[in-house]
Motif scaffolding. Structure first.
Motif, short mmCIF file in Angstrom:
data_model
loop_
_atom_site.label_atom_id
_atom_site.label_comp_id
_atom_site.label_asym_id
_atom_site.label_seq_id
_atom_site.Cartn_x
_atom_site.Cartn_y
_atom_site.Cartn_z
N GLY A 101 -21.93 -32.18 -17.67
CA GLY A 101 -21.42 -31.60 -18.91
C GLY A 101 -20.15 -30.80 -18.76
O GLY A 101 -19.13 -31.11 -19.40
N PHE A 102 -20.18 -29.75 -17.94
CA PHE A 102 -19.00 -28.89 -17.80
C PHE A 102 -17.79 -29.64 -17.26
O PHE A 102 -16.69 -29.51 -17.82
N PRO A 103 -17.91 -30.43 -16.18
CA PRO A 103 -16.73 -31.14 -15.68
C PRO A 103 -16.13 -32.11 -16.70
O PRO A 103 -14.90 -32.18 -16.86
N LEU A 104 -16.99 -32.87 -17.41
CA LEU A 104 -16.48 -33.84 -18.37
C LEU A 104 -15.84 -33.16 -19.56
O LEU A 104 -14.73 -33.53 -19.99
N LEU A 105 -16.50 -32.16 -20.12
CA LEU A 105 -15.98 -31.48 -21.30
C LEU A 105 -14.67 -30.75 -21.01
O LEU A 105 -13.74 -30.77 -21.83
N THR A 106 -14.57 -30.12 -19.84
CA THR A 106 -13.33 -29.42 -19.51
C THR A 106 -12.20 -30.41 -19.23
O THR A 106 -11.04 -30.16 -19.59
N ALA A 107 -12.52 -31.54 -18.58
CA ALA A 107 -11.49 -32.55 -18.32
C ALA A 107 -10.95 -33.11 -19.63
O ALA A 107 -9.73 -33.30 -19.79
N LEU A 108 -11.83 -33.34 -20.60
CA LEU A 108 -11.40 -33.83 -21.92
C LEU A 108 -10.59 -32.76 -22.64
O LEU A 108 -9.59 -33.07 -23.29
N ALA A 109 -11.03 -31.50 -22.52
CA ALA A 109 -10.31 -30.41 -23.19
C ALA A 109 -8.90 -30.27 -22.65
O ALA A 109 -7.96 -30.00 -23.40
N LEU A 110 -8.74 -30.45 -21.35
CA LEU A 110 -7.44 -30.24 -20.71
C LEU A 110 -6.45 -31.35 -21.03
O LEU A 110 -5.28 -31.25 -20.67
N GLU A 111 -6.89 -32.37 -21.74
CA GLU A 111 -5.94 -33.35 -22.28
C GLU A 111 -5.25 -32.81 -23.52
O GLU A 111 -4.21 -33.34 -23.94
N HIS A 112 -5.81 -31.74 -24.10
CA HIS A 112 -5.27 -31.20 -25.35
C HIS A 112 -4.73 -29.78 -25.22
O HIS A 112 -3.95 -29.34 -26.07
N ILE A 113 -5.15 -29.05 -24.20
CA ILE A 113 -4.71 -27.66 -24.02
C ILE A 113 -4.28 -27.45 -22.58
O ILE A 113 -4.63 -28.25 -21.70
N THR A 114 -3.55 -26.38 -22.34
CA THR A 114 -3.11 -26.07 -20.98
C THR A 114 -4.23 -25.43 -20.18
O THR A 114 -5.19 -24.89 -20.75
N ALA A 115 -4.09 -25.45 -18.87
CA ALA A 115 -5.09 -24.79 -18.02
C ALA A 115 -5.08 -23.29 -18.26
O ALA A 115 -6.12 -22.63 -18.21
N ALA A 116 -3.89 -22.71 -18.52
CA ALA A 116 -3.80 -21.28 -18.78
C ALA A 116 -4.57 -20.91 -20.04
O ALA A 116 -5.20 -19.86 -20.12
N HIS A 117 -4.52 -21.77 -21.06
CA HIS A 117 -5.26 -21.51 -22.29
C HIS A 117 -6.75 -21.73 -22.08
O HIS A 117 -7.58 -20.92 -22.51
N ALA A 118 -7.11 -22.79 -21.37
CA ALA A 118 -8.52 -23.12 -21.17
C ALA A 118 -9.24 -22.09 -20.32
O ALA A 118 -10.41 -21.78 -20.55
#
Length: 306
Positions: free
Chosen positions: A89-106
């Motif tokens: 869950g966490f790895p997949l959701l964060t990987a998908l999120a990082l396609e839309h936001i920066t690592a600094a924001h995430a």
């Protein structure tokens, strides 16, 4: 024979738990920047299943090498919850999120993890922090939410929503894993969860295998290596041990430090802009660690006079 008072043993156990948890936080702080680097050359889905397959294969080798006893049937469902929360869950959701936001924001959303972990620590771990603990935890979490919504609508509502979902499933996985670590051991819990996922992760890795790696940079491969070995396995050795020894709710507050370290890494490795508001929020949530730590344990029951 040398005698150590009970309270000294308790302080030593708790202190070791906080030190171990802090080491886990330092390791996890590189997860989002490393993921951001990896998805610049690798598909997020492939990254998720590949990191689980690599870590799971290594975990299986460790379990066999040290001849660990298989978990009993009652542990299988909690291990499945750990697998869903932190392996998938966490790895997949964060990987998908990082396609839309920066690592600094995430990475600032990681400030919500202590609250999520503490809630599941109460629900699943039987912990009862004092009311003041929730105040400090809520202040830190509210600061993060206020920053995310500072412009009314985030830069990417989808990216923010994926990060919130990641925080919820991760908090559940942390609390469940810490509960299991009390009798299985920290590295054994994450190892068995990774092994439990292998029958699914290995075929999916083969299915999602890219046609070519010619366009994948060495940096992306380094990102994959980091999240596979450190974020997926080694970090949990320290983290679950810390949660089990020091308490899920209390040690979980150390996650408030992770945005600070993550922001530094995002700026150093990815050259991302870190606005002053983001730094201010990080300072606030870091300040909440001390207060939350003080009230993480249940208040002692006063003894009646004879």
């Amino acid at each position: 024979m040398f005698f150590m008072p009970h309270w000294t043993l308790h302080m030593t156990k708790t202190g070791n738990g906080w030190l171990s948890g802090f080491a886990g936080v330092l390791i996890f702080s590189g997860s989002l920047p490393a993921t951001r680097i990896a998805i610049q050359g690798l598909d997020p889905f492939f990254l998720t299943v590949a990191r689980a397959s690599i870590a799971g294969t290594l975990a299986l080798a460790l379990l066999l090498l040290f001849r660990q006893t298989r978990p009993v049937r009652a542990d299988l469902l909690p291990l499945f919850v750990v697998m869903i929360g932190v392996v998938v869950g966490f790895p997949l959701l964060t990987a998908l999120a990082l396609e839309h936001i920066t690592a600094a924001h995430a990475v600032v959303f990681i400030g919500l993890l202590p609250l999520s972990t503490a809630i599941f620590g109460v629900l699943r771990g039987g912990e009862r922090p004092q009311p003041a603990f929730w105040l400090f935890s809520a202040i830190g979490s509210a600061s993060v939410v206020a920053f995310a919504m500072r412009n009314g609508v985030a830069a990417s509502p989808l990216g923010d929503a994926l990060m919130v979902a990641a925080i919820v499933v991760c908090g559940l996985g942390y609390a469940e894993g810490a509960r299991l670590s009390r009798h299985l051991g920290g590295w054994q819990v994450i190892s068995w969860a990774l092994v439990l996922a292998l029958p699914v992760m290995l075929p999916l890795t083969w299915w999602a295998w890219p046609a070519t790696f010619a366009d994948v940079s060495p940096a992306a491969f380094c990102g994959l290596a980091y999240v596979s070995l450190f974020s997926m396995l080694i970090g949990f050795v320290f983290w679950y041990r810390g949660l089990a020894l020091g308490g899920i709710a209390g040690v979980g507050q150390l996650q408030l430090l992770q945005p600070f370290f993550g922001l530094l890494l995002a700026a150093l490795l990815l050259h991302e802009q870190v606005p002053p508001a983001m730094i201010a929020v990080t300072v606030v949530v870091v300040a909440c660690v001390g207060g939350a730590r003080r009230f993480a344990k249940s208040a002692p029951v006063p003894q009646r006079a004879a």
